[in-house]
Design a protein around this motif. Structure first.
Motif, PDB file in Angstrom:
ATOM      1  N   GLY A  85      -1.316  -2.500   7.514  1.00 31.59           N
ATOM      2  CA  GLY A  85       0.066  -3.141   7.328  1.00 31.59           C
ATOM      3  C   GLY A  85       0.345  -3.596   5.783  1.00 31.59           C
ATOM      4  N   ASP A  86      -0.543  -3.316   5.079  1.00 35.82           N
ATOM      5  CA  ASP A  86      -0.281  -4.085   3.678  1.00 35.82           C
ATOM      6  C   ASP A  86      -0.423  -3.238   2.428  1.00 35.82           C
ATOM      7  OD1 ASP A  86      -2.942  -3.766   3.783  1.00 35.82           O
ATOM      8  OD2 ASP A  86      -3.701  -5.650   3.444  1.00 35.82           O
ATOM      9  N   HIS A  87      -0.042  -1.983   2.802  1.00 34.50           N
ATOM     10  CA  HIS A  87       0.223  -1.044   1.778  1.00 34.50           C
ATOM     11  C   HIS A  87       1.676  -0.634   1.444  1.00 34.50           C
ATOM     12  CE1 HIS A  87      -4.286   0.442   2.730  1.00 34.50           C
ATOM     13  NE2 HIS A  87      -4.428  -0.717   2.101  1.00 34.50           N
ATOM     14  N   ILE A  88       2.058  -0.285   0.212  1.00 39.54           N
ATOM     15  CA  ILE A  88       3.280   0.293  -0.197  1.00 39.54           C
ATOM     16  C   ILE A  88       3.328   1.633  -0.705  1.00 39.54           C
ATOM     17  CG2 ILE A  88       5.323  -0.159  -1.868  1.00 39.54           C
ATOM     18  CD1 ILE A  88       4.812  -2.485   0.044  1.00 39.54           C
ATOM     19  N   VAL A  96       2.162 -17.149   7.031  1.00 31.12           N
ATOM     20  CA  VAL A  96       2.844 -16.057   7.703  1.00 31.12           C
ATOM     21  C   VAL A  96       1.720 -14.915   7.425  1.00 31.12           C
ATOM     22  CG1 VAL A  96       5.239 -16.413   7.443  1.00 31.12           C
ATOM     23  CG2 VAL A  96       3.937 -15.361   5.572  1.00 31.12           C
ATOM     24  N   ALA A  97       1.762 -13.908   8.187  1.00 30.39           N
ATOM     25  CA  ALA A  97       0.835 -12.844   8.256  1.00 30.39           C
ATOM     26  C   ALA A  97       1.236 -11.905   6.831  1.00 30.39           C
ATOM     27  CB  ALA A  97       0.676 -11.855   9.381  1.00 30.39           C
ATOM     28  N   LYS A  98       0.366 -11.391   6.024  1.00 29.04           N
ATOM     29  CA  LYS A  98       0.505 -10.610   4.844  1.00 29.04           C
ATOM     30  C   LYS A  98       1.797  -9.682   5.067  1.00 29.04           C
ATOM     31  CE  LYS A  98      -2.873  -8.497   3.218  1.00 29.04           C
ATOM     32  NZ  LYS A  98      -4.171  -8.059   2.396  1.00 29.04           N
ATOM     33  N   PRO A  99       1.530  -8.978   6.105  1.00 31.08           N
ATOM     34  CA  PRO A  99       2.439  -7.654   6.411  1.00 31.08           C
ATOM     35  C   PRO A  99       4.120  -8.183   6.457  1.00 31.08           C
ATOM     36  CG  PRO A  99       0.822  -7.320   7.919  1.00 31.08           C
ATOM     37  CD  PRO A  99       0.503  -8.641   7.195  1.00 31.08           C
ATOM     38  N   HIS A 100       4.088  -9.446   6.595  1.00 29.65           N
ATOM     39  CA  HIS A 100       5.381 -10.351   6.803  1.00 29.65           C
ATOM     40  C   HIS A 100       6.076 -10.527   5.485  1.00 29.65           C
ATOM     41  CE1 HIS A 100       8.545 -13.015   8.249  1.00 29.65           C
ATOM     42  NE2 HIS A 100       9.016 -12.021   9.178  1.00 29.65           N
ATOM     43  N   LEU A 103      -2.718  -1.666  11.797  1.00 29.73           N
ATOM     44  CA  LEU A 103      -3.629  -3.200  11.765  1.00 29.73           C
ATOM     45  C   LEU A 103      -2.866  -4.054  10.585  1.00 29.73           C
ATOM     46  CD1 LEU A 103      -7.177  -1.551  10.815  1.00 29.73           C
ATOM     47  CD2 LEU A 103      -6.528  -2.555  12.891  1.00 29.73           C
ATOM     48  N   ALA A 104      -2.156  -5.091  11.380  1.00 32.09           N
ATOM     49  CA  ALA A 104      -1.347  -6.212  10.814  1.00 32.09           C
ATOM     50  C   ALA A 104      -1.842  -7.506  11.120  1.00 32.09           C
ATOM     51  CB  ALA A 104      -0.024  -5.802  11.224  1.00 32.09           C
ATOM     52  N   GLY A 105      -3.097  -7.561  11.164  1.00 36.18           N
ATOM     53  CA  GLY A 105      -3.602  -9.090  11.529  1.00 36.18           C
ATOM     54  C   GLY A 105      -4.368 -10.097  10.381  1.00 36.18           C
ATOM     55  N   GLY A 106      -4.385  -9.498   9.313  1.00 38.17           N
ATOM     56  CA  GLY A 106      -5.048  -9.922   8.198  1.00 38.17           C
ATOM     57  C   GLY A 106      -4.575 -11.337   7.566  1.00 38.17           C
ATOM     58  N   GLN A 107      -5.396 -12.361   7.203  1.00 38.70           N
ATOM     59  CA  GLN A 107      -4.959 -13.289   6.586  1.00 38.70           C
ATOM     60  C   GLN A 107      -4.158 -13.241   5.325  1.00 38.70           C
ATOM     61  OE1 GLN A 107      -7.863 -16.579   6.839  1.00 38.70           O
ATOM     62  NE2 GLN A 107      -6.586 -17.951   5.642  1.00 38.70           N
ATOM     63  N   GLY A 108      -4.829 -12.315   4.671  1.00 37.09           N
ATOM     64  CA  GLY A 108      -4.305 -12.101   3.263  1.00 37.09           C
ATOM     65  C   GLY A 108      -4.621 -13.465   2.417  1.00 37.09           C
ATOM     66  N   ARG A 162      10.006  -6.034   3.873  1.00 39.09           N
ATOM     67  CA  ARG A 162       9.002  -6.734   4.346  1.00 39.09           C
ATOM     68  C   ARG A 162       7.826  -5.546   4.123  1.00 39.09           C
ATOM     69  NH1 ARG A 162       9.617 -12.302   5.205  1.00 39.09           N
ATOM     70  NH2 ARG A 162      12.007 -12.447   5.433  1.00 39.09           N
ATOM     71  N   ILE A 163       6.604  -5.964   3.732  1.00 46.90           N
ATOM     72  CA  ILE A 163       5.608  -5.036   3.501  1.00 46.90           C
ATOM     73  C   ILE A 163       5.360  -4.217   4.448  1.00 46.90           C
ATOM     74  CG2 ILE A 163       3.159  -4.534   2.877  1.00 46.90           C
ATOM     75  CD1 ILE A 163       3.091  -7.450   1.636  1.00 46.90           C
ATOM     76  N   ILE A 164       5.345  -4.489   5.794  1.00 43.24           N
ATOM     77  CA  ILE A 164       5.187  -3.785   6.915  1.00 43.24           C
ATOM     78  C   ILE A 164       6.385  -2.546   7.084  1.00 43.24           C
ATOM     79  CG2 ILE A 164       6.425  -5.037   8.620  1.00 43.24           C
ATOM     80  CD1 ILE A 164       3.797  -4.598  10.492  1.00 43.24           C
ATOM     81  N   ASP A 165       7.370  -2.813   6.577  1.00 47.89           N
ATOM     82  CA  ASP A 165       8.494  -1.598   6.784  1.00 47.89           C
ATOM     83  C   ASP A 165       7.935  -0.398   6.060  1.00 47.89           C
ATOM     84  OD1 ASP A 165      10.513  -3.567   7.693  1.00 47.89           O
ATOM     85  OD2 ASP A 165      11.317  -3.924   5.689  1.00 47.89           O
ATOM     86  N   PHE A 166       7.071  -0.211   5.314  1.00 47.07           N
ATOM     87  CA  PHE A 166       6.722   1.083   4.811  1.00 47.07           C
ATOM     88  C   PHE A 166       5.731   1.920   5.646  1.00 47.07           C
ATOM     89  CE2 PHE A 166       8.285  -1.304   1.170  1.00 47.07           C
ATOM     90  CZ  PHE A 166       8.713  -0.365   0.448  1.00 47.07           C
ATOM     91  N   PRO A 167       4.710   1.249   6.252  1.00 47.43           N
ATOM     92  CA  PRO A 167       3.972   2.292   7.206  1.00 47.43           C
ATOM     93  C   PRO A 167       4.827   2.366   8.511  1.00 47.43           C
ATOM     94  CG  PRO A 167       3.063  -0.029   7.357  1.00 47.43           C
ATOM     95  CD  PRO A 167       4.073   0.057   6.074  1.00 47.43           C
ATOM     96  N   LEU A 168       5.653   1.333   9.148  1.00 46.74           N
ATOM     97  CA  LEU A 168       6.617   1.632  10.069  1.00 46.74           C
ATOM     98  C   LEU A 168       7.744   2.890   9.767  1.00 46.74           C
ATOM     99  CD1 LEU A 168       7.320  -1.953  11.468  1.00 46.74           C
ATOM    100  CD2 LEU A 168       5.582  -0.074  12.500  1.00 46.74           C
ATOM    101  N   SER A 169       8.181   2.745   8.720  1.00 48.01           N
ATOM    102  CA  SER A 169       9.242   3.904   8.577  1.00 48.01           C
ATOM    103  C   SER A 169       8.470   5.299   8.164  1.00 48.01           C
ATOM    104  CB  SER A 169       9.839   3.456   6.831  1.00 48.01           C
ATOM    105  OG  SER A 169      10.822   2.377   7.161  1.00 48.01           O
TER     106      SER A 169
END
Length: 398
Positions: free
Chosen positions: A127-130, A25-29, A10-15, A37-44
């Motif tokens: 998409g916004d957790h480290i 930009v979206a928060k995960p970016h 889930l990467a669509g939040g406005q943040g 970028r923030i989204i790198d962590f769940p993708l990795s």
């Protein structure tokens, strides 16, 4: 096409609580930790856990995020039978186009995408957790316990518990009650917003929830309580490592500062790399007059001034006589001679001109906060950005 487990991110939040940093930009970016970028962590985490099919559900300001994700190659997620798939809201025949109305609705709108891959299990991620987590271990526990849903949980303080979905655990070890952000929590076992569902059970729950006109179509508020009420088995997966939700300015600043302490989260583990689409930049340069201490300095940076306890992303410039302390400088930020940046976040391509001051050290008052400059802002010569200020537009000295 059949997969044992696929991920839906889930990467669509406005943040909205990041204010100027997410205005375009979206928060995960958002850049994070100098190199990521923030989204790198769940993708990795997906790639390292052996999950090669990831649907990324985008919504708010998706263009830059979509371009960043590409085919998923930087995260080794571009296999012929897997990959990263961008899944925006869409309009079906005879229906009005709608944004995702909740986390559960986002998955409901993509049932066809999941059905094509016919998985036994579906992993739901934010998409916004480290953090670093082995989802394969969580899946193993889910199967061993015969659960309809396994929820990653972490222990938090009782004061913090008010901000989370709280799980109450029965004597048999399974979840027997769930409270969404309770005013008076009965437990300190908090949901991390990471779920593994048995797809057959989740699919039916999503269909029933979508037909309920009173539902908010949210996992925490609707899907999980309904599964509990139906007598389904819900299991808590207890996570012990570093995890931080970076949904506020303070938490984003804190998490960046945490990157300076490898004992909190190890970014140097070759067995669990955090991958990113890193730009090709020349090596960073520390000039003759540079004084750099306890800081992250990334490719393409030119530092001739003083940098203490800070995180510098690629192509940051700190001129001679400039001073940066306890701050996060995102790509392309430029601090001119004589300027000071302290306890602050500078968005991408921010320019702090000669003699300007951004932020100050904590003073113990409730009004103090991390000063923040949104992307592309210029802080003019001699201008002052107060602690806790949020700068959306250029500022000139008055």
């Amino acid at each position: 096409m059949k997969k044992e487990c696929i991920a839906m991110l889930l990467a669509g939040g406005q943040g909205s609580r990041l204010y100027a940093l997410t205005s375009n930009v979206a928060k995960p970016h958002i850049p994070f930790g100098g190199k990521y970028r923030i989204i790198d962590f769940p993708l990795s985490n997906c790639a390292n856990s052996g999950i090669d099919t990831v649907g990324v559900l985008t919504q708010y300001r998706p263009m830059k995020l979509n371009a960043y994700l590409g085919t998923g190659q930087p995260w080794d997620l571009s296999a012929d039978d897997g990959g990263v798939f961008i899944l925006p809201p869409y309009m079906s025949a005879g229906e009005k186009g709608n944004w995702f109305s909740g986390t559960a609705n986002a998955i409901y709108q993509n049932i066809d995408f999941i059905d094509v891959r016919d998985p036994e299990y579906v992993l739901i991620l934010s998409g916004d957790h480290i953090y670093k987590m082995d989802y394969a271990d969580m899946l193993r526990e889910h199967k061993e316990k015969g659960a309809a849903c396994t929820i990653a949980v972490i222990q938090v303080g009782m004061e913090e518990a008010k901000r989370f979905g709280i799980m109450n655990i029965g004597e048999d070890g399974y979840i027997d009650a769930f409270e969404e952000k309770p005013a008076h929590p009965k437990s300190d076992t908090a949901s991390m917003g990471i779920y593994i569902f048995t797809w057959k059970t989740l699919r039916q729950a999503l269909i029933e929830d979508n037909a309920d006109p009173d539902s908010q179509q949210d996992f925490g508020k609707n899907i999980i309580p309904k599964l509990l009420a139906a007598g389904e088995k819900l299991w808590p997966y207890r996570f012990q490592g570093y995890w931080r939700d970076v949904g506020t300015i303070t938490s984003l600043w804190d998490a960046n500062m945490d990157m300076l302490s490898p004992e909190l989260i190890d970014l140097y583990d070759p067995n669990w790399p955090i991958m990113s689409r890193s730009p090709i930049r020349p090596p960073h340069v520390a000039g003759e007059g540079a004084d750099i201490r306890h800081s992250i300095v990334t490719e393409g940076c030119i530092v001739d001034g003083t940098v203490f306890n800070s995180v510098l992303s690629n192509q940051v410039t700190v001129e001679r006589g400039a001073r940066v302390e306890y701050s996060v400088l995102m790509p392309g930020a430029h601090v001119e001679a004589g300027a000071e940046v302290r306890f602050a976040i500078l968005g991408e391509n921010v320019r702090v001109c000669k003699g300007a001051h951004v932020g100050t050290e904590p003073d113990g008052t409730e009004s103090w906060g991390v000063a923040t400059c949104g992307p592309d802002v210029t802080v003019g010569p001699g201008a002052m950005v107060a602690p806790g200020a949020m700068l959306y537009d250029d500022l000139v000295a008055t």
